[in-house]
Write an enzyme that holds these catalytic residues in place. Structure first.
Site, PDB file in Angstrom:
ATOM      1  N   ASP A   1       4.059   3.408  19.417  1.00  0.00           N
ATOM      2  CA  ASP A   1       3.981   4.066  18.108  1.00  0.00           C
ATOM      3  C   ASP A   1       5.245   4.887  17.907  1.00  0.00           C
ATOM      4  O   ASP A   1       5.836   5.375  18.876  1.00  0.00           O
ATOM      5  CB  ASP A   1       2.724   4.974  18.031  1.00  0.00           C
ATOM      6  CG  ASP A   1       2.290   5.255  16.609  1.00  0.00           C
ATOM      7  OD1 ASP A   1       1.194   4.832  16.229  1.00  0.00           O
ATOM      8  OD2 ASP A   1       3.091   5.862  15.865  1.00  0.00           O
TER       9      ASP A   1
ATOM     10  N   ARG B   1      -5.311   3.161   3.706  1.00  0.00           N
ATOM     11  CA  ARG B   1      -5.607   3.577   2.326  1.00  0.00           C
ATOM     12  C   ARG B   1      -6.213   4.979   2.302  1.00  0.00           C
ATOM     13  O   ARG B   1      -6.839   5.406   3.250  1.00  0.00           O
ATOM     14  CB  ARG B   1      -6.648   2.621   1.728  1.00  0.00           C
ATOM     15  CG  ARG B   1      -6.095   1.289   1.383  1.00  0.00           C
ATOM     16  CD  ARG B   1      -7.085   0.533   0.560  1.00  0.00           C
ATOM     17  NE  ARG B   1      -8.080  -0.162   1.368  1.00  0.00           N
ATOM     18  CZ  ARG B   1      -9.218  -0.642   0.856  1.00  0.00           C
ATOM     19  NH1 ARG B   1      -9.511  -0.447  -0.396  1.00  0.00           N
ATOM     20  NH2 ARG B   1     -10.063  -1.298   1.619  1.00  0.00           N
TER      21      ARG B   1
ATOM     22  N   ARG C   1      -6.022  -1.943  -1.485  1.00  0.00           N
ATOM     23  CA  ARG C   1      -5.247  -2.477  -0.359  1.00  0.00           C
ATOM     24  C   ARG C   1      -3.828  -2.793  -0.854  1.00  0.00           C
ATOM     25  O   ARG C   1      -2.854  -2.635  -0.145  1.00  0.00           O
ATOM     26  CB  ARG C   1      -5.905  -3.745   0.195  1.00  0.00           C
ATOM     27  CG  ARG C   1      -7.286  -3.518   0.831  1.00  0.00           C
ATOM     28  CD  ARG C   1      -7.883  -4.834   1.311  1.00  0.00           C
ATOM     29  NE  ARG C   1      -9.170  -4.691   2.017  1.00  0.00           N
ATOM     30  CZ  ARG C   1     -10.349  -4.815   1.439  1.00  0.00           C
ATOM     31  NH1 ARG C   1     -10.423  -5.025   0.139  1.00  0.00           N
ATOM     32  NH2 ARG C   1     -11.479  -4.686   2.123  1.00  0.00           N
TER      33      ARG C   1
ATOM     34  N   ASN D   1       4.204  -0.428   3.421  1.00  0.00           N
ATOM     35  CA  ASN D   1       3.995  -1.176   4.680  1.00  0.00           C
ATOM     36  C   ASN D   1       4.969  -2.328   4.864  1.00  0.00           C
ATOM     37  O   ASN D   1       5.237  -2.727   5.996  1.00  0.00           O
ATOM     38  CB  ASN D   1       2.541  -1.645   4.763  1.00  0.00           C
ATOM     39  CG  ASN D   1       1.626  -0.472   5.136  1.00  0.00           C
ATOM     40  OD1 ASN D   1       2.098   0.578   5.586  1.00  0.00           O
ATOM     41  ND2 ASN D   1       0.336  -0.634   4.951  1.00  0.00           N
TER      42      ASN D   1
ATOM     43  N   ARG E   1     -19.140  -8.262   8.448  1.00  0.00           N
ATOM     44  CA  ARG E   1     -19.819  -7.346   7.517  1.00  0.00           C
ATOM     45  C   ARG E   1     -20.920  -8.108   6.753  1.00  0.00           C
ATOM     46  O   ARG E   1     -22.048  -7.650   6.636  1.00  0.00           O
ATOM     47  CB  ARG E   1     -18.812  -6.745   6.534  1.00  0.00           C
ATOM     48  CG  ARG E   1     -17.911  -5.675   7.165  1.00  0.00           C
ATOM     49  CD  ARG E   1     -16.770  -5.248   6.267  1.00  0.00           C
ATOM     50  NE  ARG E   1     -16.096  -4.058   6.815  1.00  0.00           N
ATOM     51  CZ  ARG E   1     -14.878  -3.661   6.460  1.00  0.00           C
ATOM     52  NH1 ARG E   1     -14.184  -4.349   5.552  1.00  0.00           N
ATOM     53  NH2 ARG E   1     -14.339  -2.587   6.999  1.00  0.00           N
TER      54      ARG E   1
ATOM     55  N   HIS F   1      -7.888 -11.224   1.725  1.00  0.00           N
ATOM     56  CA  HIS F   1      -8.618 -10.039   2.228  1.00  0.00           C
ATOM     57  C   HIS F   1      -8.564  -8.971   1.150  1.00  0.00           C
ATOM     58  O   HIS F   1      -7.862  -7.972   1.259  1.00  0.00           O
ATOM     59  CB  HIS F   1      -7.985  -9.526   3.523  1.00  0.00           C
ATOM     60  CG  HIS F   1      -8.671  -8.313   4.067  1.00  0.00           C
ATOM     61  ND1 HIS F   1     -10.024  -8.275   4.342  1.00  0.00           N
ATOM     62  CD2 HIS F   1      -8.187  -7.080   4.375  1.00  0.00           C
ATOM     63  CE1 HIS F   1     -10.334  -7.073   4.779  1.00  0.00           C
ATOM     64  NE2 HIS F   1      -9.252  -6.325   4.823  1.00  0.00           N
TER      65      HIS F   1
END
Ligand code: TXD
Length: 319
Positions: A33, A82, A88, A95, A151, A175
């Site tokens: 990271d 988000r 999104r 990004n 889901r 997505h």
């Protein structure tokens, strides 16, 4: 020789990935990271649980791509999640820049890796990751369909009071809010869902609510958390993909894969069933779509295409 998985992004999903991979002893883990302390702290904390859960893997936290060298699998969550009310797609500009940096790191340190992208807006970011990194298209794939399908299966299992393991289904396409739950490809205890509808075991409007709730599954969790988005189910989904690759399980999984004519789609990443084995995405599985599914799938592809076009406007190199 133990395999090596590098996690680019040590945030909510990255940390959960590291913990799941360690507990399953899937591979040694490098948590990378730009916030070096986050990577180091989480790696050390998980390592300190090894005596309790009895796993024997190496965990390293770093902000140097050097430490991720020659990874077998790379899972990318680098980016910003988000905030409540954001779509999104709102994340695209921010990004894309991050993914360019990450792609350079991967190209130079692990050009032979199998790369699983999670960062949103997923279908476009995974396309950008493949183009920026130049890795083969069958070695760069996006995680979304497994999460969306999971889901949907969970909501159905709750409604029908049937163990979730007995439910098979697929949510395909982009997505985003246009994702498509494949009703004709949904089986409850090996019986088609359509039969349950005909017998009145589930009302059509109830099923429509479940489909809607699946599309908004991410936003529902963001609303509760207020800061950040879902991370347990997304991490579990990516681990299933990594495991199918590392153990050559050849599982058929819904993932954002490069389409070169399959489903009538060319030069775009979108959610379709694929076979994942030691060669990465080994095959795109073309299932038969009924008229309704085809119409909705094409609509979903259109929204992915629009977002891809927006990405190209931001950076011509993505054309
Ligand atoms: O189904 C799906 N694909 C979605 C994807 C499911 C849930 C979340 N979705 C997306 O994953 C979400 O919208 C975000 O775009 C990513 C990561 O979500 P996460 O919740 O893990 O975000 P965090 O906790 O903010 O972690 C992101 C980390 C953070 O620690 C940053 O410091 C780091 O990314 N970061 C970077 N790492 C490496 N390199 C660069 N340049 C960088 N920039 C930020």
């Amino acid at each position: 020789m133990r395999k090596k998985i590098s996690l680019i992004g040590a945030g909510q999903i990255g940390g959960t990935l590291a913990h799941l991979i360690a507990i399953k002893e899937l591979a040694d883990v490098v948590l990378f990271d730009v916030a070096e302390g986050l990577a180091k702290g989480k790696a050390l904390d998980i390592a300190q649980s090894s005596a309790i859960d009895g796993f024997d893997v190496n965990l390293l936290g770093t902000n140097k791509y050097e430490d991720t060298k020659n990874s077998d699998v790379i899972i990318v969550t680098a980016g910003v999640p988000r905030k409540p009310g954001m779509s999104r797609d709102d994340l695209l500009g921010i990004n894309l820049k991050i993914i360019k940096q990450v792609s350079d790191g991967i190209k130079n340190s692990s050009p032979k890796a199998f790369v699983i992208c999670i960062t949103n807006p997923l279908d476009v970011i995974v396309m950008a990751l493949q183009k920026y990194s130049g890795l083969p298209k069958n070695k760069v794939v996006g995680m979304a369909g497994i999460l969306d399908s999971s889901r949907f299966k969970y909501f159905l299992s709750q409604e029908l009071n049937i163990p979730v393991k007995k439910i098979r289904s697929l949510v395909l396409g982009g997505h985003g809010d246009s994702m498509v739950a494949m009703i004709d490809h949904t089986y409850i205890d090996n019986k088609p869902l359509i039969e349950f509808i005909k017998k009145g075991k589930i009302k059509k409007e109830k099923l429509e609510n479940i489909v809607e709730r699946t599309k908004k599954g991410g936003a529902e969790i963001i609303k509760y958390l207020e800061r950040g988005s879902a991370f347990y189910a997304p991490a579990a989904s990516a681990v299933e993909m990594a495991e199918s690759y590392l153990k050559n399980q050849k599982k058929e999984l819904p993932c954002a894969a490069y389409l070169n004519g399959e489903y009538g789609v060319k030069n775009l990443y979108a959610g379709v069933p694929v076979i994942i084995g030691s060669n990465g995405v080994e095959k795109v599985v073309e299932i038969k779509l009924n008229e309704e599914e085809r119409k909705n799938f094409d609509k979903s592809i259109k929204s992915v295409q629009e977002l891809s076009d927006a990405a190209v406007k931001i950076d011509q190199n993505l054309a």
